[in-house]
Enzyme design. Structure first.
Site, short mmCIF file in Angstrom:
data_model
loop_
_atom_site.label_atom_id
_atom_site.label_comp_id
_atom_site.label_asym_id
_atom_site.label_seq_id
_atom_site.Cartn_x
_atom_site.Cartn_y
_atom_site.Cartn_z
N HIS A 1 41.84 -18.64 -2.43
CA HIS A 1 40.72 -19.46 -1.95
C HIS A 1 40.08 -20.14 -3.15
CE1 HIS A 1 37.31 -21.00 0.13
NE2 HIS A 1 36.46 -20.26 -0.54
N ASP B 1 37.46 -22.71 -4.35
CA ASP B 1 36.27 -23.52 -4.06
C ASP B 1 36.31 -24.83 -4.85
OD1 ASP B 1 34.60 -21.85 -2.29
OD2 ASP B 1 34.64 -20.45 -3.98
N ASP C 1 35.84 -19.21 4.54
CA ASP C 1 34.64 -18.92 3.76
C ASP C 1 33.34 -19.54 4.27
OD1 ASP C 1 33.35 -17.64 1.65
OD2 ASP C 1 33.61 -19.30 0.28
N HIS D 1 32.04 -26.42 1.34
CA HIS D 1 31.03 -25.48 1.83
C HIS D 1 30.15 -24.88 0.75
CE1 HIS D 1 34.74 -23.07 1.11
NE2 HIS D 1 33.89 -22.17 0.65
#
Length: 937
Positions: free
Chosen positions: A57, A59, A181, A431
């Site tokens: 994951h 970001d 997430d 996000h």
């Protein structure tokens, strides 16, 4: 001519070229025999099949900037380097054809791909064609679902998916949406994903009470019916909740950032642990199977920025699969395999079960009794506003790029482009971007990228306007009119990106006392004390020239401004009246933020979490200093509640709504308490605990105080637990009246008392909420070192409920796609005719040299408006004034698949429905006749 089914969105590729039939760029090669669902490893009937999904994951900015994450810079903040993850994963996939890996964030992959040699690119294409490297989600980022507008989400998804489509063809197209997430999940996102052709959707976070109930009922996988207007299964999306968020099971993390022991499988060594590993894994697998419905379960093997040394993961996963499956010879009924979310989804589909229905959304999200993630709905309000106006300017930029032709990109003002702002806006949807949950230096970087995108678009816009007007005079762009700062020239123009004419109030900073304006009547009023104070030396005009402009659809109008009287220097603003108790139904209040010193919980308010320390807000002042203005253009009441809070109530002539302009900051913290500032509107409406909020700016959902549709809520935070995201509008109503508030950015709010709406404006907090960001939300800047000042607007309308949508729908669109003030000449409209009120022109964008991407939407929900929730016909042949349309090709919402080739997995739902019926349709007349519309949003 057949009437198509209702579809709020129609997505088309229009082909423009004199005398030539063009073909849109959309690769549809022959499907590889091994990619997609065909690449999945075989499972074993009658056994518990455990699907291991190696993933990372990444970001797109959070604790570090996008650039820092990609290069692995500033590892003192967080050890993470995306380029090394992709290097390492590709190397390890080549060593074992059984291995699988999924990748999500196209913004990072695009960068990495551009740096690779031809040989490496060919190697990666082979891995993709064989299904060993699979893309899921595929947008430029994994967007936030609470604070993003649907138009910006569609744009960022289109950008990412187009790159994958152009680069890898059919095998690069994701089958699964993957939002592991984000902090709560919006119904409109599920609707968009369904219309983009996804077969399923997986996420990791939902309210702890909801999860507990679903685990007991084995309802962690469901069919999400994501629209009340679209006929099922148009907006139906199979949705699964992952068992561990997006982390591996406890004790089975084998990254360099993990502390779990590796599998030690030499029986001659003292620390041999295979038996222990297998026993623990089987225990976890059997336990997980008890809370899911089939003999297939999924385990995410990875986490944040993992697989930088992929050898650690794969060496241990290879062993885990081998040793667990060896137990089958001893009677074990557990089968472990490398898998992907789409392969797991395929097995769930093959089981052919009936799934529970979900009709609402997954807001608000709480991970514990006092930990509601509702603060980020408002966090960093200045960045949220900048993102919203950047979206508006990007649509203007893309439209003028089409209308101006090639000269827009290279003309008298140099080389301009829309790509820079497209990428900046796409990153901003992440996000941890527009959500406001990043570190301060990362927020600054997002804003810097947006500003750079503006600069590139301004060159493009100047080139287009020069071409359309025949004048290459320098252009002036008014970017600071919210504080009455803009260089005044003799001509003032407003570009309208909407497909219908608009009437828009303009306030120009001036020093004169009288002006003449062509085709408009203007009035000069003094700049308010609040505006003068908030400028901090960035402008010195003492007056504002007010006038109403009329702008044509997809076009601009010119207004000449001439000074009639300069006269003596204007006197300062009139002294306010003596303090007066204002019987005001619009209050500005604040909640003191929890500092964690509480007997019930140590949770503090922070960038994510909203937790007031009392349920009763503090009134800043029951009295306000007031100043009134009234002329033929506007009636205005200026109110000062304190040195750090002021408000202006405006009613423009012939306006459909009352405007509330609020200015908040610097929020005082001398009492060592953080503060959450709200605006509360009290009315006599009998709302009975019910209110309504939009979902990503599109459809509206009903909310009820202290209530959740899918479980019996135990409310533990009476304020924060009743806050919801408001992306563009919220309202309360009874049988007679509806009070609607249109916001100019995403904000959080609720209806805590009957007849009342409250919306959070600003947050300044002194503690971190321990959700990873590692710093308090205490914004300052060079201009406001003592604390950030934020200004914004709410538009209020009061009308009978049956008529309310006809007002607030167009109002919300005008705020989202607001006219741009700039300096140029002539009047121009890019449309031959105004589109019907029910139809919104969502996208006009250059696709390739001779092809334009067009999206139209029917913007009213079924039964929302008696007049406008009806079928509409649009003649595409008579749409544009400067473009010749020769053909139409229909695609899905995200433009990565031909509509007639889009097939999705069918799912059976339990009895019952949240569908309210379809009343509206959109028919498109084109050279091909009435084009059948897609099963789109």
């Amino acid at each position: 001519m057949a009437t198509p089914e209702y579809t709020p969105f129609v997505f088309l590729l229009l082909l423009f070229q004199s005398g030539v039939w063009g073909v849109p760029v959309c690769q549809t090669p022959q499907e590889s025999p091994t990619c997609g669902y065909k690449s999945c490893h075989a499972t074993k009937p009658g056994m518990l099949n455990v699907h291991l999904v190696p993933h990372t994951h990444d970001d797109v900015g959070w604790l570090k900037t996008v650039d820092q994450y990609f290069y692995g810079d500033r590892n003192d903040i967080q050890h993470a380097g995306v380029q090394y993850i992709l290097d390492s994963v590709v190397d390890q996939l080549l060593k074992n054809p059984d291995r699988r890996f999924i990748y999500v964030e196209t913004a990072f992959f695009y960068r990495w791909w551009k740096q690779q040699t031809d040989d490496m690119q060919n190697t990666v294409k082979q891995l993709v064609n064989e299904g060993r490297l699979e893309f899921v989600n595929g947008g430029w980022c994994m967007s936030d679902e609470a604070t993003t507008h649907y138009s910006a989400v569609i744009d960022q998804m289109t950008m990412g998916l187009r790159f994958l489509n152009d680069t890898f063809g059919h095998c690069g197209r994701p089958r699964v949406a993957w939002h592991i997430d984000p902090f709560g999940h919006a119904r409109e996102h599920a609707s968009m994903f369904a219309q983009m052709g996804y077969d399923g959707f997986f996420f990791g976070r939902l309210d702890y009470q909801d999860r507990n109930r679903r685990m007991v009922a084995r309802e962690q996988e469901m069919l999400w019916r994501a629209s009340e207007s679209l006929t099922p299964p148009m907006a139906d999306l199979f949705t699964g909740i992952l068992p561990n968020g997006y982390n591996p099971p406890e004790g089975f993390c084998w990254d360099q950032s993990c502390d779990d022991p590796p599998i030690r499988d030499d029986p001659d060594l003292e620390d041999y642990n295979v038996d222990d590993v297998v026993t623990r894994f089987l225990h976890i697998a059997h336990g997980q199977a008890l809370v899911y419905k089939t003999n297939h379960i999924i385990m995410t093997m990875g986490s944040d920025f993992q697989y930088e040394n992929a050898n650690l993961w794969y060496k241990n996963l290879d062993k885990l699969i081998r040793y667990v499956n060896q137990m089958q010879s001893n009677g074990s009924e557990v089968n472990v395999l490398y898998s992907t979310p789409s392969c797991y989804l395929q097995e769930l589909h093959r089981v052919n079960l009936t799934w529970p229905l979900k009709g609402d959304d997954f807001f608000p999200y709480a991970d514990s009794a006092h930990d509601f993630w509702t603060g980020y709905f408002t966090s960093r309000p200045a960045l949220k506003r900048y993102e919203r106006i950047s979206n508006s300017y990007l649509q203007t930029c893309k439209q003028l790029e089409v209308l101006g032709g090639p000269i827009s990109r290279k003309g008298p003002f140099g080389a301009g482009d829309s790509e820079t702002l497209k990428k900046a806006m796409a990153v901003a949807q992440h996000h941890d971007a527009v959500s406001g949950t990043e570190k301060q230096h990362v927020a600054n970087d997002y804003a810097r990228k947006l500003a750079n995108g503006w600069a590139h678009c301004q060159v493009l816009v100047s080139n287009t306007l020069s071409s359309l007007s025949g004048s290459s005079a320098p252009r002036v762009y008014c970017e600071h009119l919210n504080i009455s700062v803009c260089p005044l020239t003799e001509t003032m123009n407003v570009y309208n990106p909407l497909a219908r004419p608009v009437s828009w109030p303009v306030r120009l900073p001036v020093n004169g006392t009288a002006y003449s304006i062509s085709d408009a009547k203007g009035k000069v009023v003094p700049v308010s004390q609040a505006t003068a104070a908030v400028r901090r030396g960035r402008g010195y005009a003492v007056n504002e020239l007010l006038f109403q402009v009329q702008a044509p659809p997809l076009g601009y109008s010119t207004y000449s401004v001439s000074l009639l009287q300069n006269g003596p220097p204007s006197p300062p603003s009139p002294l306010p009246r003596a303090p007066t108790a204002v019987q005001n139904k619009v209050w500005v209040l604040w909640y003191n933020a929890s500092d964690g010193n509480n007997s019930e919980s140590i949770q503090m308010s922070g960038a994510y979490i909203f937790r007031p320390n009392t349920s009763t807000p503090f009134i800043i002042s029951k009295t306000a200093k007031i100043e009134t203005l009234q002329n033929s253009v506007v009636q205005e009441v200026r109110q000062w509640f304190s040195p750090w809070v002021s408000q202006v109530v405006r009613l423009y002539t012939d306006s459909r709504a009352l405007e509330l302009e609020w200015t908040v900051g610097p929020v005082p913290i001398g009492d060592d308490l953080g503060k959450e500032v709200i605006s509360r509107l009290d009315s006599s409406i009998n709302s009975s605990g019910v209110f309504y909020t939009d979902s990503n700016g599109r459809e509206v959902l009903q909310r009820r105080k202290d209530y959740r549709p899918t479980w019996n809520l135990r409310q533990s935070e009476p304020i924060a637990g009743n806050y919801y995201p408001i992306n563009s509008r919220a309202y309360i109503k009874d049988d007679k009246d509806q009070l609607t508030v249109v916001t100019d950015r995403s904000q959080g709010g609720g209806s805590i008392q009957d007849g009342s709406l409250e919306i959070m404006l600003h947050r300044r907090l002194l503690y971190d909420d321990v959700r990873g960001v590692g710093e308090p939300l205490n914004e300052t800047s060079d201009i406001y070192p003592e604390g950030l000042v934020v200004r914004g607007r709410h538009l209020l309308s009061l009308s009978p409920p049956a008529m309310a949508a006809d007002t607030h729908r167009p109002l919300a669109q005008e705020v989202v796609l607001q006219p741009s003030s700039m300096d140029f000449e002539k009047e121009f409209s890019g449309l031959q005719a105004v589109l019907p009120p029910a139809v919104h022109l969502l996208t006009v964008s250059q696709w390739d040299q001779d092809t334009v991407l067009l999206r139209l939407e029917h913007q009213y929900q079924a039964s929302e408006s008696k007049e406008h929730s009806q079928p509409v016909t649009v003649n595409l042949q008579k749409l544009f004034s400067t473009l010749d349309m020769l053909g139409v090709s229909e695609m899905n919402l995200s433009a990565n698949q031909w509509k007639d080739e889009m097939t999705r997995l069918d799912w059976k739902a339990e009895s019952g429905t949240h569908h309210t019926g379809v009343t509206n349709q959109l028919c498109l007349l084109s050279p091909l006749g009435c084009v059948k519309t897609a099963d789109l949003l």
